[in-house]
Design an enzyme around this catalytic site. Structure first.
Site, short mmCIF file in Angstrom:
data_model
loop_
_atom_site.label_atom_id
_atom_site.label_comp_id
_atom_site.label_asym_id
_atom_site.label_seq_id
_atom_site.Cartn_x
_atom_site.Cartn_y
_atom_site.Cartn_z
N SER A 193 1.92 -7.81 -0.53
CA SER A 193 2.82 -8.51 0.44
C SER A 193 2.53 -10.08 0.62
O SER A 193 3.48 -11.08 0.78
CB SER A 193 3.04 -8.01 1.85
OG SER A 193 1.81 -8.21 2.55
N THR A 228 0.85 -1.18 -0.09
CA THR A 228 0.03 -0.15 0.12
C THR A 228 0.95 1.52 0.05
O THR A 228 0.34 2.45 -0.60
CB THR A 228 -0.83 -0.07 1.19
OG1 THR A 228 -1.87 -1.18 1.22
CG2 THR A 228 -1.68 1.39 1.38
N1 ASP Z 1 -2.34 -5.83 0.45
C1 ASP Z 1 -1.28 -4.74 1.20
C2 ASP Z 1 -0.06 -5.69 1.41
O1 ASP Z 1 0.71 -5.68 0.28
C3 ASP Z 1 -1.71 -4.30 2.37
C4 ASP Z 1 -0.56 -3.03 2.61
O2 ASP Z 1 0.32 -2.97 2.05
O3 ASP Z 1 -0.81 -2.65 3.57
O4 ASP Z 1 0.23 -6.30 2.28
#
Ligand code: ASP
Length: 359
Positions: free
Chosen positions: A90, A42
């Site tokens: 992630s 994010t």
């Molecule tokens: N979906 C995102 C991730 O890559 C959430 C974030 O980055 O905060 O984990």
């Protein structure tokens, strides 16, 4: 800030792919050398609208753009260079990727004073704990991310990245292993967990609390992690990234069936972590799998507190959360000769003790 990031993204990506590049406006004096590694998430997310706080595409902006947006302020505290490791959410990363990232962090720390990893929050605690267990250098490793994309009004990305670089440049977390900093707080990798899917104050360390905080007056450190200056036996130069043993997690609940345990065993899983104490159905299948060599761990499925299941052959992960116990199990299986040694590694490195007087 937002428009500049988006417009320069393509150009910057072309530069960053070529390797480490100095960030714009950074001095050539004796400021601490900090390398910021971007993995997406994010914090590097972009949305069509500045008021899209939850609908966006993660990992769209190269890390060089994020650092550029923080100039000139960031250049006053550190000599910053950047590396793009990837631009994904992630949960898209594998443990082989984690292996590569640890090696990259250690290579960077051979010349730099500290590394910041900007990454997604969903599995940030896992990546932080993996780095905590595997990075050989005692120099600071600081993870950060954001709950709102970089392009949103009031995004927490810019202050989080700036503060992470501040913590790294201050070098006061040397020997702390990996730390996580968001929302002006600093946490130890072993202790930190994500608590909210939406709020910027999502990270907490329910068992031990934060290590410190960051404000205009600087970094305030209130405690140290118990694992200070530990060098674990998980030396990735001796563990193949392509032969990491497969490990999985099974959630426990009333009357949980044992079929998933059997399915994992049949699929060749070498180690299984129960999130909670296994049900009779799960335990029956687990015992059958253990006879064929699968190593079993029970971890806490709740927010805090330790588990000590009175079950033969089941290693207690104490208060380590299941997703972290699974990483320790993976590395222990890769490094150990037999299940007994895995249990010893859990006792020594899973729950490190502060060096108090034990006489
Ligand atoms: N979906 C995102 C991730 O890559 C959430 C974030 O980055 O905060 O984990």
């Amino acid at each position: 800030m937002m428009m500049r990031s988006v417009l320069t993204a393509t150009l910057a990506a072309a530069v960053v792919i070529a390797g480490t590049v100095p960030a714009e406006g950074v001095g050539r004096t004796a400021k601490p050398k900090v390398v910021v590694i971007g993995t997406g998430g994010t914090i590097a997310g972009a949305a069509e609208s500045r008021v899209s706080f939850e609908s966006y595409r993660p990992g769209r902006l190269p890390v060089a753009d994020l650092v550029k947006d923080l100039q000139p302020e960031v250049g006053e505290i550190a000599d910053v260079s950047v590396r793009d490791f990837g631009g994904k959410g992630s949960t898209d990363y594998t443990l082989a990727d984690y292996h590569d990232l640890s090696r990259l962090v250690d290579r960077q720390l051979a010349a730099a004073d500290a590394v910041v990893v900007a990454t997604g929050t969903q599995t940030m605690e896992e990546l932080a704990y993996w780095l905590d267990l595997t990075v050989r250098s005692p120099k600071p490793v600081v993870l950060t991310g954001a709950m709102r994309p970089w392009t949103a009004i009031g995004s927490d990305g810019p202050p989080n990245l700036y503060n992470a670089i501040r913590v790294a440049a201050g070098r006061r977390t040397r020997c702390f292993g990996a730390v996580v900093t968001l929302n002006g707080e600093i946490f130890a990798a072993r202790e930190v967990t994500k608590t909210s899917t939406q709020r910027p104050d999502t990270f907490a360390a329910p068992e031990t609390g934060r290590l410190g905080s960051i404000g205009d007056q600087g970094v305030t450190l209130l405690s140290t992690p118990a694992r200070t200056c530990v060098k674990t036996p998980f030396d990735l130069s001796k563990i193949s990234r392509d032969k990491l043993p497969r490990t999985e997690i099974v959630y426990t609940y009333a009357q949980a069936g044992g079929e998933p345990v059997k399915a994992f065993a049949d699929a060749g899983v070498k180690g299984l972590v129960f999130a909670g104490t296994p049900s009779p159905g799960q335990f029956e299948q687990a015992q059958a799998a253990a006879k064929k060599g699968m190593v079993l761990v029970a971890a806490n499925r709740n927010t805090s507190g330790a588990v000590h299941p009175d079950m033969p052959g089941v290693i207690a992960a104490q208060d380590l959360h299941p997703q972290k116990a699974r990483l320790l199990l993976t590395l222990s299986l890769a490094a150990a000769r037999d299940p007994r040694q895995v249990a010893e590694l859990f006792a020594e490195y899973g729950t490190p003790q502060a060096p108090g007087d034990r006489s």
